[in-house]
Each structure stands twice: as structure tokens, then as C-alpha cells.
Motif scaffolding. Structure first.
Motif, mmCIF file in Angstrom:
data_model
loop_
_atom_site.group_PDB
_atom_site.id
_atom_site.type_symbol
_atom_site.label_atom_id
_atom_site.label_comp_id
_atom_site.label_asym_id
_atom_site.label_seq_id
_atom_site.Cartn_x
_atom_site.Cartn_y
_atom_site.Cartn_z
ATOM 1 N N GLY A 130 5.056 21.948 37.327
ATOM 2 C CA GLY A 130 5.168 22.662 36.057
ATOM 3 C C GLY A 130 6.430 22.300 35.283
ATOM 4 N N TRP A 131 7.049 21.182 35.619
ATOM 5 C CA TRP A 131 8.319 20.809 34.988
ATOM 6 C C TRP A 131 8.141 19.895 33.781
ATOM 7 C CZ3 TRP A 131 11.004 19.338 40.244
ATOM 8 C CH2 TRP A 131 11.308 20.525 40.939
ATOM 9 N N LEU A 132 6.998 19.222 33.682
ATOM 10 C CA LEU A 132 6.767 18.322 32.546
ATOM 11 C C LEU A 132 5.388 18.570 31.954
ATOM 12 C CD1 LEU A 132 7.924 14.727 33.693
ATOM 13 C CD2 LEU A 132 9.026 16.177 31.993
ATOM 14 N N ASP A 133 5.261 18.335 30.662
ATOM 15 C CA ASP A 133 3.958 18.340 30.008
ATOM 16 C C ASP A 133 3.373 16.929 30.181
ATOM 17 O OD1 ASP A 133 2.595 19.567 26.976
ATOM 18 O OD2 ASP A 133 2.085 17.650 27.874
ATOM 19 N N GLU A 134 2.274 16.827 30.902
ATOM 20 C CA GLU A 134 1.769 15.509 31.306
ATOM 21 C C GLU A 134 1.494 14.595 30.111
ATOM 22 O OE1 GLU A 134 -1.839 15.508 33.704
ATOM 23 O OE2 GLU A 134 -0.965 13.847 34.861
ATOM 24 N N LYS A 135 0.738 15.110 29.156
ATOM 25 C CA LYS A 135 0.343 14.289 28.013
ATOM 26 C C LYS A 135 1.577 13.786 27.254
ATOM 27 C CE LYS A 135 -2.722 16.348 25.320
ATOM 28 N NZ LYS A 135 -3.522 16.888 24.181
ATOM 29 N N LYS A 136 2.485 14.681 26.982
ATOM 30 C CA LYS A 136 3.676 14.300 26.207
ATOM 31 C C LYS A 136 4.546 13.314 26.976
ATOM 32 C CE LYS A 136 3.991 18.380 23.307
ATOM 33 N NZ LYS A 136 4.548 19.705 23.169
ATOM 34 N N ASP A 140 -6.774 8.713 30.928
ATOM 35 C CA ASP A 140 -6.220 9.908 30.260
ATOM 36 C C ASP A 140 -5.719 9.534 28.861
ATOM 37 O OD1 ASP A 140 -5.964 11.930 32.688
ATOM 38 O OD2 ASP A 140 -5.301 9.957 33.355
ATOM 39 N N ILE A 141 -4.995 8.432 28.789
ATOM 40 C CA ILE A 141 -4.425 8.013 27.502
ATOM 41 C C ILE A 141 -5.542 7.772 26.494
ATOM 42 C CG2 ILE A 141 -3.164 6.159 26.316
ATOM 43 C CD1 ILE A 141 -1.539 5.805 28.944
ATOM 44 N N ALA A 142 -6.577 7.047 26.917
ATOM 45 C CA ALA A 142 -7.688 6.760 26.006
ATOM 46 C C ALA A 142 -8.335 8.059 25.540
ATOM 47 C CB ALA A 142 -8.708 5.862 26.695
ATOM 48 N N ARG A 143 -8.446 9.012 26.445
ATOM 49 C CA ARG A 143 -9.051 10.305 26.099
ATOM 50 C C ARG A 143 -8.158 11.067 25.114
ATOM 51 N NH1 ARG A 143 -9.411 12.259 31.228
ATOM 52 N NH2 ARG A 143 -11.069 10.895 31.956
ATOM 53 N N TRP A 144 -6.862 11.085 25.391
ATOM 54 C CA TRP A 144 -5.926 11.792 24.506
ATOM 55 C C TRP A 144 -5.926 11.170 23.118
ATOM 56 C CZ3 TRP A 144 -1.733 11.261 28.825
ATOM 57 C CH2 TRP A 144 -1.964 12.224 29.806
ATOM 58 N N LEU A 145 -5.947 9.840 23.066
ATOM 59 C CA LEU A 145 -5.941 9.163 21.760
ATOM 60 C C LEU A 145 -7.200 9.512 20.980
ATOM 61 C CD1 LEU A 145 -4.586 5.671 22.863
ATOM 62 C CD2 LEU A 145 -3.406 7.293 21.367
ATOM 63 N N GLU A 195 -6.920 12.912 19.566
ATOM 64 C CA GLU A 195 -6.034 12.864 18.402
ATOM 65 C C GLU A 195 -6.813 12.450 17.159
ATOM 66 O OE1 GLU A 195 -2.137 10.343 16.939
ATOM 67 O OE2 GLU A 195 -3.656 9.483 18.229
ATOM 68 N N ALA A 196 -7.713 11.473 17.368
ATOM 69 C CA ALA A 196 -8.514 11.003 16.238
ATOM 70 C C ALA A 196 -9.357 12.150 15.686
ATOM 71 C CB ALA A 196 -9.394 9.849 16.680
ATOM 72 N N GLU A 251 -0.453 16.014 17.843
ATOM 73 C CA GLU A 251 0.791 15.836 18.604
ATOM 74 C C GLU A 251 1.034 14.422 19.129
ATOM 75 O OE1 GLU A 251 3.486 17.682 19.037
ATOM 76 O OE2 GLU A 251 2.558 18.913 17.498
ATOM 77 N N LEU A 252 -0.007 13.569 19.108
ATOM 78 C CA LEU A 252 0.144 12.264 19.748
ATOM 79 C C LEU A 252 0.475 11.163 18.760
ATOM 80 C CD1 LEU A 252 -2.775 12.577 22.217
ATOM 81 C CD2 LEU A 252 -0.404 12.317 22.791
ATOM 82 N N ARG A 253 0.733 9.996 19.317
ATOM 83 C CA ARG A 253 1.067 8.835 18.473
ATOM 84 C C ARG A 253 -0.174 8.035 18.209
ATOM 85 N NH1 ARG A 253 3.781 11.723 17.579
ATOM 86 N NH2 ARG A 253 5.642 12.365 18.590
#
Ligand code: PBG
Length: 330
Positions: A284-290, A314-319, A322-323, A328-330
Motif C-alpha cells: 500500500g506504499w505506491l500507486d501502481e499505475k502512477k 497493464d500499461i496497454a490497458r491503462w493507455l 486514458e483514451a 491522469e496518464l501520459r
């Protein structure tokens, strides 16, 4: 007059407009571990979220990888058919050879990169042939060439030598050309450091050396000029893509290489880097996605064109999310 750089950070639109680095799923290579058997999907304890797949379950996994728009995978074979010289690595009917064939049959458009090294196939776990406690360079290179040719014959698009023997890129290029595989690319692990961050992988690939370490072939992490020399040699020898590994502690190396050469650079976000984030997230110390996005974007910002990461899906899913409007993502 006060200079006001904050003007360009004022809202989402302005930040997007001036954003210098972008990552897409197309920049990613997803590494996967293949084992013998049927119906195997076993989570690797040192790498939560990463699995051992048998060939049949690997094919199912790849449906999702393709659907996510990831263009390439990197295959590692985990086998107990080991001997002193790692001869299983060029068995035409070996695990990786069968896996490549099956993948290319089902998904011809997916790029398949095959890691070429002896350590998954030698009984002692070293990346080369041993005599009197020494790793023999030229004898090892001969076996690597045989392995590369057999992976190319099975249908690999990219050969990725990770052994760090001298002269192997040239020998592999010549060997593949002689057998007609002139279109198969070489992505060389050029600046591969002797790193503590590979230990979760060695559990996953059952490839830890049974004695000593890899410091006579992998690089000393105190060195930068040596990385430039290694890359220079690999380019001369015929590498199409060069790699820096690990990634996060070596952003200066990526950056230096980016300034020196005009060749695609791959950064390998290795098992230990993956496991560190996973462990902190579990606590619980980091936000995984960020945390993950910040790490992989830093590799691209440093100069990497390609990111090899266990977080690819995960990255492909997060991106993709975002679309669909998450900001929040790049
Ligand atoms: C094989 C090889 C290793 C990795 C990739 N290819 C292990 C090693 O050199 O010990 C490490 C990958 C990772 O840690 O994710 N030589």
C-alpha cells in the motif's frame, strides 16, 4: 517581469499540448516464460502477476496481448532438459522452437523475439560453456549461433542474444545469413550489466548460476564508456536494435547511447524492477499505475524507443482507459 513557466502547466489541455514524451502500446515488448506440459498457468512467486505458461495456454494469453495492441513478445524457455553445454537450446524440437512455431501459426502478425542464451539450458546455470571454471567464449558463440538459427528456422522475427559473449552478434548474423534468414533481425543485449535486479527472473527461469557469478561476461555497473564500446561493437557486427539492461538505474547509459548512435534502443525493465514496484504496491506504499507510468516514461525520455516490460499488458490497458477519458496518464 517574472518568468512564469507555470503558464504551460495550467490545465490538462495545456499540459497535453506541450508534453514532450509519449508512450504507446506499440513501444512495448512483453516477455513470457514457457514451460513443458499442458494447461499450465502457474504464477511465479518472485514475480506476482507473471506466469509460467505451457504452449497451449500461452496461445490463449496471446489473444489478449494482441487485442491490447502490443506488437511483440520475448520468449524464454524454462526446461529441466539441462546439460553441461546447454544442447537443448538448438534442439529443432525443443520447447522454444515448438513455442515459436505454434505462436507464428496462430498469430503470424505478432512479432516473436527469442532470447538466445545458454543459462536456461546448462546444468550449471552459466551463460556459456565451462572448462576449468572458466566460461569459454568462442565455443559458446558456436552454440549460440546454432540456437539462433534454429529459432529463426522455427519462425522467430527477432533474435535477442543475452549472453554477453564477445563476437556473438557477428557470428549469429553470418550464420543466419548463410541459412537464408537475412530478414530476421538481431536485438542485442549490448549493455547488459551484472545486476542484482535479475534475481526474480532467475527463479522464474531456473537459471541461477550454481557457483560464482556472471561478472566475467556481464558488465561492471560502475562503467559507462564500456557500454558505448559494447554498443559500437554490436552495431559494427550487425545488430539492428541494441538494448540496455536493466533500465531504471541505467537511464544515463540510455541517454548517452541515444546521443552517440542512430539505432533503435530497447530498455529492459527487468524482473527486480518489476518486483520492487509490486512489493511496494502490495504494502500500500505506491500507486501502481502512477509509479509504473513514471518509470517507463522516464526510460523513453532518456532515449529508449522500445520498452521491454512485464507490465506491458497493464500499461496497454491503462493507455486504453486514458483514451476513453481518464486524464491522469501520459
Ligand atoms: C539470460 C537472461 C537473464 C535476463 C534476461 N535474459 C538473466 C541473467 O542474465 O541472469 C534477466 C531478465 C530479468 O531480470 O527480467 N541471460
Amino acid at each position: 517581469m517574472v518568468k512564469r513557466p507555470r503558464r504551460l502547466r495550467v490545465n490538462d489541455g495545456m499540459r497535453a499540448l506541450v508534453r514532450e514524451t509519449r508512450l504507446t502500446a506499440e513501444n512495448l515488448i512483453y516477455p513470457l516464460f514457457v514451460v513443458e506440459g499442458k494447461g499450465v498457468v502457474n504464477e511465479i512467486s518472485s514475480m506476482p502477476g507473471v506466469y509460467h505458461f505451457s504452449i497451449d495456454t500461452l496461445l490463449i494469453e496471446l489473444d489478449e496481448v494482441i487485442q491490447l495492441g502490443i506488437p511483440a513478445i520475448l520468449l524464454f524457455g524454462v526446461t529441466n532438459k539441462k546439460d553441461l553445454s546447454g544442447s537443448e537450446c538448438y534442439n529443432p524440437d525443443g520447447l522454444i522452437q515448438r513455442a515459436i512455431k505454434a505462436v507464428k501459426e496462430r498469430h503470424p502478425e505478432l512479432l516473436v523475439a527469442a532470447d538466445v542464451c545458454l543459462c536456461e539450458y546448462t546444468s550449471h546455470g552459466h551463460c556459456g560453456v565451462i572448462k576449468d571454471n572458466k566460461i569459454l567464449n568462442d565455443e559458446t558463440v558456436e552454440l549460440l549461433v546454432k540456437s539462433a538459427i534454429s529459432y529463426a528456422r522455427a519462425g522467430a522475427d527477432i533474435i535477442a542474444p543475452s549472453d554477453m559473449m564477445d563476437g556473438r552478434v557477428k557470428a549469429i548474423r553470418n550464420g543466419m545469413d548463410k541459412h537464408g534468414y537475412t530478414d530476421v533481425a538481431i536485438m542485442s543485449y549490448s549493455a547488459k550489466y551484472a545486476s542484482s535486479f535479475y534475481s526474480p527472473f532467475r527463479e522464474a527461469a531456473q537459471s541461477a548460476p550454481s557457483f560464482g557469478d556472471r561478472k566475467t561476461y556481464q558488465m561492471d555497473y560502475c562503467n559507462k564508456k564500456e557500454a558505448i564500446r559494447e554498443v559500437e561493437l554490436d552495431i559494427e557486427e550487425g545488430a539492428d536494435i541494441i538494448m540496455v539492461k536493466p533500465a531504471l538505474s541505467y537511464l544515463d547509459i540510455i541517454n548517452e547511447i541515444d546521443h552517440h548512435f542512430y539505432i533503435p534502443i530497447a530498455a529492459y525493465h527487468v524482473s527486480g524492477e518489476y518486483a520492487m514496484i509490486k512489493a511496494a504496491v502490495e504494502k500500500g506504499w505506491l500507486d501502481e499505475k502512477k509509479a509504473v507510468m513514471e518509470c517507463v516514461i522516464s526510460m523513453k525520455r532518456a532515449g529508449a524507443d522500445i520498452i521491454i516490460t512485464y507490465y506491458s499488458k497493464d500499461i496497454a490497458r491503462w493507455l486504453r482507459e486514458e483514451a476513453y477519458g481518464l486524464k491522469e496518464l501520459r
